[in-house]
Design a protein around this motif. Structure first.
Motif, short mmCIF file in Angstrom:
data_model
loop_
_atom_site.label_atom_id
_atom_site.label_comp_id
_atom_site.label_asym_id
_atom_site.label_seq_id
_atom_site.Cartn_x
_atom_site.Cartn_y
_atom_site.Cartn_z
N TYR A 68 -1.84 -13.89 -7.09
CA TYR A 68 -0.70 -13.42 -6.29
C TYR A 68 0.65 -13.88 -6.85
CZ TYR A 68 -3.90 -11.80 -2.66
OH TYR A 68 -4.88 -11.13 -1.97
N ASP A 94 -1.58 -10.62 2.42
CA ASP A 94 -2.77 -9.80 2.30
C ASP A 94 -3.76 -10.14 3.41
OD1 ASP A 94 -4.41 -7.85 1.19
OD2 ASP A 94 -4.37 -8.71 -0.82
N LEU A 162 3.62 -4.10 4.15
CA LEU A 162 2.29 -4.62 4.53
C LEU A 162 1.69 -3.85 5.69
CD1 LEU A 162 0.45 -7.12 3.67
CD2 LEU A 162 2.62 -6.83 2.50
N TYR A 165 0.28 -0.71 4.33
CA TYR A 165 -0.88 -1.01 3.47
C TYR A 165 -2.11 -1.36 4.30
CZ TYR A 165 -3.78 -4.46 0.95
OH TYR A 165 -4.83 -5.19 0.43
N TRP A 176 -1.02 4.50 2.18
CA TRP A 176 -0.85 3.86 0.88
C TRP A 176 0.24 4.49 0.01
CZ3 TRP A 176 -5.57 1.27 -1.86
CH2 TRP A 176 -6.09 0.29 -1.00
N ALA A 183 6.74 -0.81 -1.88
CA ALA A 183 6.47 -1.93 -2.78
C ALA A 183 7.37 -1.86 -4.01
CB ALA A 183 5.00 -1.94 -3.19
N THR A 198 1.21 -7.63 -7.19
CA THR A 198 -0.22 -7.56 -6.90
C THR A 198 -0.54 -6.40 -5.97
OG1 THR A 198 -0.46 -9.96 -7.18
CG2 THR A 198 -2.19 -8.83 -5.95
N LEU A 199 0.27 -6.26 -4.93
CA LEU A 199 0.02 -5.19 -3.97
C LEU A 199 0.18 -3.81 -4.62
CD1 LEU A 199 -0.54 -4.17 -1.15
CD2 LEU A 199 1.90 -4.45 -0.61
#
Length: 226
Positions: A68, A94, A162, A165, A176, A183, A198-199
């Motif tokens: 991360y 996450d 988030l 997601y 998404w 993002a 990372t996301l």
């Protein structure tokens, strides 16, 4: 202090000459739970060892800090024990299942700022502001001297990202493609943000048809790394 000594060693001309750009990065996995303490060794050398599933979780969280790109990962179990005025300072990054577990867990981080000081026990310098620890309570001193290194605008955008997601407790409302767009906006505000990088990778490599969430998305993903 230890941090100051370590920083001085990293900047040593001989070390930098041999390994240009050398840095020390430390990661911490924070979790709460029971453990069994036992002595392991011989009559000449004894070490304390701690065994339990919770110790394993803390170890795996520490390993995941590299994935991360953060210094600290906090489990939802420990986060739930923080004071109510401290919880908002942590950032949700996450919801995952760790190796060896089937129970989803929220992961949080604390966006550690770059603190410059000759002796942190006396004075910290953050964003050009000097704060002396003797002037206030320790907890107040810490959060005034080292507030999260992200803006309120970034935090609000990240929270929206988030939410899209994860898609709620069961992932049913996940979007998404829109999460990926947000993002990217997060990375425009903070180019090297580890959780955002990372996301975005997850959103673009683990997606289903047309960039949507996988058909079996349930609001969390599985981390295979130990």
């Amino acid at each position: 202090s230890t941090c100051s000594n370590l920083s001085s060693i990293c900047r040593h001309p001989k070390l930098q000459e041999r390994i240009p750009g050398f840095k020390v990065r430390m990661g911490f996995g924070l979790h709460y739970g029971w453990a069994v303490e036992g002595a392991i060794g011989s009559s000449t050398k004894i070490d304390a060892s701690y065994l339990s599933p919770h110790v394993n979780i803390a170890s795996r969280l520490e390993a995941c800090t590299k994935q991360y790109g953060v210094s600290i990962l906090i489990s939802q179990h420990l986060h739930s024990l923080l004071p109510d005025d401290i919880k908002p300072l942590c950032r949700l990054v996450d919801r995952v299942t760790l190796k060896g577990s089937l129970v989803p867990m929220f992961l949080y981080t604390y966006d550690v700022p770059e603190v410059l000081a000759d002796d942190p026990r006396e004075k910290w310098q953050v964003r050009g502001v000097h704060v002396t620890s003797a002037e206030m309570e320790l907890e107040t001193f810490f959060f005034m001297a080292a507030p999260p290194a992200v803006s309120a605008e970034f935090s609000e955008l990240w929270e929206r990202t988030l939410k899209l997601y994860l898609g709620g407790p069961d992932g049913a409302t996940a979007d998404w493609p829109q999460a990926a767009d947000l993002a990217r906006k997060c990375l425009q505000m903070k180019a090297r943000d580890g959780p955002a990088l990372t996301l975005l990778e997850v959103l673009t490599t683990e997606c289903g048809e047309c960039g949507a969430a996988p058909a079996d998305w349930a609001g969390y993903r599985s981390l295979k790394e130990k």
